[in-house]
Design a protein around this motif. Structure first.
Motif: not given
Lengths: 222, 263, 59, 200
Positions: D40-54
């Motif tokens: 989930g490394k990429t997912s974490l970055l995308r969460l911070i970038a707002g591209l995924l919703i936690p």
């Protein structure tokens, strides 16, 4: 504003460069309209009666064909991520992309209309009426088609599925577009009534399209 | 000089640089003679002065098919003999052929308006020329859609040859389609033997326009060769930039492969 | 030489043919200029072909 | 300025990738996110970038520009380059500079920094994978953003390119910036490690 005009300029530039699809839409429009007489026969009276409908169908299919990749290309190369993150609201960015698409792919269709009117035995008034209705109606096609293009990104499916999703949405535009042009040619209705409904549809889609597309893109993030 | 000699683009450029002015000069002279003769030609007893449109319409109609023929031979050159200049010739011919086909359609409809009372008739001959025009445009779109010319070349060659085989079939079926629906109203140009006073200017104009095509085609081929040269040099430039900034770290392998790709 | 009642059609045909041919010639000339210009620029920045010759073989 | 995540839960495709993740990073600090593939490394970055919703927890930036959201203050350098092959190198860069807005540097200067100044007028289609990465990095330099989210920043780059990225990151940190980088290889700068998804 610089952000949005930069986006519009970039999309138009890409569409017109080598590999861009803007002019292929016009070619498709030409081909579809030229095919029609082979199906209905070379009877000029019949063709001039069907002319507005044929032109509208051709424009509808051509704008749908080129809309397919509106967001898909940006999604595939990661541009859409950056657009979503930027300080420009996604709704406005969507509207800018649709505007660029209409300028690059929609306007040429209207420019090509007089030539095709000649082939379909439409007189000056009729050709003018069809061109005018297309000018008022194609923005609606682009801005409703944009919703389908956004869904195509969300669902990772383009092409035919998008056509099936979007075509029903464009029925009202088709009805009033053809009705207005017919009214101008044969009557008995006045041109004004269906034409103003057509303009209203365009304006409504100008508002709804970007919001729906942006919402669909936001939910499709992954 | 043989076809093999022409295979070298550099030699082609040098040779055509010498030939081109003569070709252009001959075109201008023949065009002037042709235009003068067609101005002097008498009016037709049936068509009146509009017969003068024929002097420009017929050469263009002839070229619309002739250029497709040239492109077909070039396509064979691409697919069968792998002649290095064949796809250059095919690509350069397409826009010129499209322009002549457009002129044939335009002058045809300008002739048709006084003669038939309408700019456009779904007449078999007109219709098949219109389809030819669309096929030219499709071919140009294909060339434009693919960035790498050598990849586009084979697809375009196949399409050109299929078009060459298909055009007579389209023509035949359109004839059949047209007579089925509308037997009587089709007016035919041929049939009557042409008078000498028409035939000579027509022939001169046809030769002049063929020379015009040859001139334009060779010039366009030269441009296309130069464009490809620019492209490969730019690719070299792209990899050379990497070379200057990365060579210090000893990444020559990547650059070597880049340059091989560019060459 | 009289062109009869349809003079405008005849003149339009010839004018259109002249215009289209002029556009073709103009396109080819401009294209040639831009390609040689680019080759000259590349030449100046030291990018040469493998044969070592100048990229512009013809003046 | 401090970026902090509390109890972040990431669910993708019905599968819980990680849960209860806490992390923080302050100005001038780099965090290297490490973990095995699929952790989930990429997912974490995308969460911070707002591209995924936690699916749970919060991510917040303290001390940044109060008028801007967290994604608007981030640069995201993903696996995909966000480049258009039909446009030239300079056109690509100036588009992103115009579109992203905010404080910006001279585009030609940042192209020179990443070693692409000679290729400015060439179509991006002619670039190699490493050169495309360099052009993406030029975007980070041209437009100023306090938070850099880098996904395998040294991917496709040679040794010299990796050194260059190291230098750029050190400069960014010295200016008070903040870096979260997902990486397999050593980052090449002093960084705090954030291990997700258990042992490698």
């Amino acid at each position: 504003m610089t952000a949005l005009s930069a986006l519009v300029r970039r999309d138009i530039r890409i569409a017109l460069r080598v590999g861009g699809g803007a002019l292929i839409g016009v070619l498709f429009f030409l081909t579809v309209v030229v095919l029609m007489p082979f199906a209905v026969g070379p009877d000029l009276a019949l063709l001039s009666r069907l002319g507005p409908a044929i032109l509208w169908l051709g424009a509808l299919l051509a704008s749908l064909l080129t809309l397919d990749r509106l967001f898909m290309a940006d999604h595939d190369d990661g541009s859409l991520d950056l657009i979503t993150m930027s300080r420009t609201p996604l709704e406005l960015a969507c509207a800018a992309k649709a505007l660029a698409h209409w300028l690059a792919a929609g306007l040429p269709l209207i420019v090509a209309t007089p030539v095709l009117g000649l082939l379909l035995n439409l007189d000056m008034v009729a050709t003018g009426a069809v061109a005018l209705t297309l000018l008022a109606g194609t923005p609606a096609l682009t801005f409703t088609g944009m919703i389908g293009a956004a869904l195509a990104v969300t669902l990772h499916r383009g092409g035919l599925l998008m056509a099936v999703l979007v075509l029903p949405l464009s029925i009202p535009v088709l009805i009033f577009g053809v009705a207005a042009s017919q009214a101008a040619i044969v009557g008995p209705m006045t041109f004004g009534a269906p034409f103003s409904i057509l303009c209203a549809l365009s304006l409504v889609s100008l508002v709804i399209g970007p919001f729906a597309a942006a919402a669909s893109l936001r939910h499709g993030l992954d | 000089m043989t076809l093999i000699d022409l295979a070298n683009p550099t030699r082609f450029l040098a040779l055509t640089a010498r030939v081109l002015p003569w070709l252009a000069g001959a075109t201008v002279i023949l065009l002037a003679v042709g235009l003068y003769q067609s101005a002097l030609a008498p009016d037709d007893y049936q068509q009146g002065a509009t017969v003068k449109i024929m002097f420009i319409h017929v050469p263009n109609a002839w070229l619309s098919m002739f250029v497709w023929g040239v492109m077909s031979i070039a396509s064979l050159g691409t697919l069968v003999w792998r002649h290095p200049l064949a796809d250059v010739a095919a690509k350069a011919a397409a826009p010129i052929g499209a322009a002549f086909t457009f002129l044939a359609l335009l002058t045809g409809s300008l002739w048709g308006r006084p003669m038939w009372g309408t700019y456009w008739e779904w007449d078999a001959r007109l219709t098949s020329v219109l389809i030819l025009f669309l096929m030219y445009l499709g071919l140009m779109a294909l060339w434009r859609a693919v960035d790498d010319p050598s990849r586009a070349a084979r697809a375009a060659a196949v399409l050109t040859l299929v078009g060459a085989i298909n055009l007579p079939i389209i023509k035949f079926s359109v004839d059949w389609w047209n007579t089925l629906h509308q037997p009587a109203s089709v007016m035919r140009m041929g049939g009557s033997t042409l008078d000498k006073s028409f035939l000579i200017p027509l022939l001169v104009m046809a030769i002049a326009f063929t020379l015009l095509f040859a001139t334009l085609h060779i010039a366009a081929m030269r441009n296309e060769i130069l464009r490809r040269r620019v492209r490969s040099l730019q690719m070299m430039q792209a990899s050379r930039v990497a070379f200057s900034s990365e060579s210090s770290a000893g990444s020559r392998a990547e650059n070597a492969s880049n340059e091989a790709g560019a060459a | 030489m009289s062109l009869g009642p349809y003079a405008s059609f005849i003149v339009t045909s010839y004018a259109a043919a002249a215009l289209v041919v002029a556009i073709l010639i103009g396109w080819i000339v401009l294209d040639y200029r831009s390609q040689t210009q680019r080759l000259r620029e590349l030449d100046r920045s030291g990018i040469t072909r493998r044969s070592g010759r100048s990229a512009i073989d013809t003046p | 300025m401090q970026l902090a995540g509390r109890g972040v839960v990431c669910v993708r495709g019905g599968r819980e990738v990680f849960s209860g993740l806490d992390f923080e990073a302050t100005s001038g600090e780099a965090v290297a996110v490490v973990g095995r593939n699929g952790s989930g490394k990429t997912s974490l970055l995308r969460l911070i970038a707002g591209l995924l919703i936690p699916a749970g927890g919060t991510i917040a930036l303290d001390g940044g520009d109060a008028e801007l959201t967290l994604p608007e203050q981030c640069h995201y350098l993903g696996h995909r380059d966000a480049l258009k092959p039909a446009l030239s190198v300079a056109e690509n860069l100036s588009f992103w500079a115009d579109f992203l807005g905010g404080e910006r540097l001279d585009a030609a200067e940042s192209l020179a920094t990443v070693g692409l100044d000679h290729a400015a007028d060439l179509p991006a289609a002619f670039l190699s994978a490493g050169q495309r990465r360099r052009l993406s990095l030029a975007r980070l330099l041209t437009v100023r953003r306090p938070v850099w989210l880098l996904d395998e920043p040294t991917n496709a780059l040679d040794v010299a390119g990796q050194d260059m990225v190291g230098g750029l990151m050190r400069e960014h940190l010295a200016r008070g910036g903040l870096i979260i980088a997902a990486t397999h290889a050593p980052l090449g700068i002093d960084s705090r490690q954030l291990r997700i998804g258990g042992a490698v």
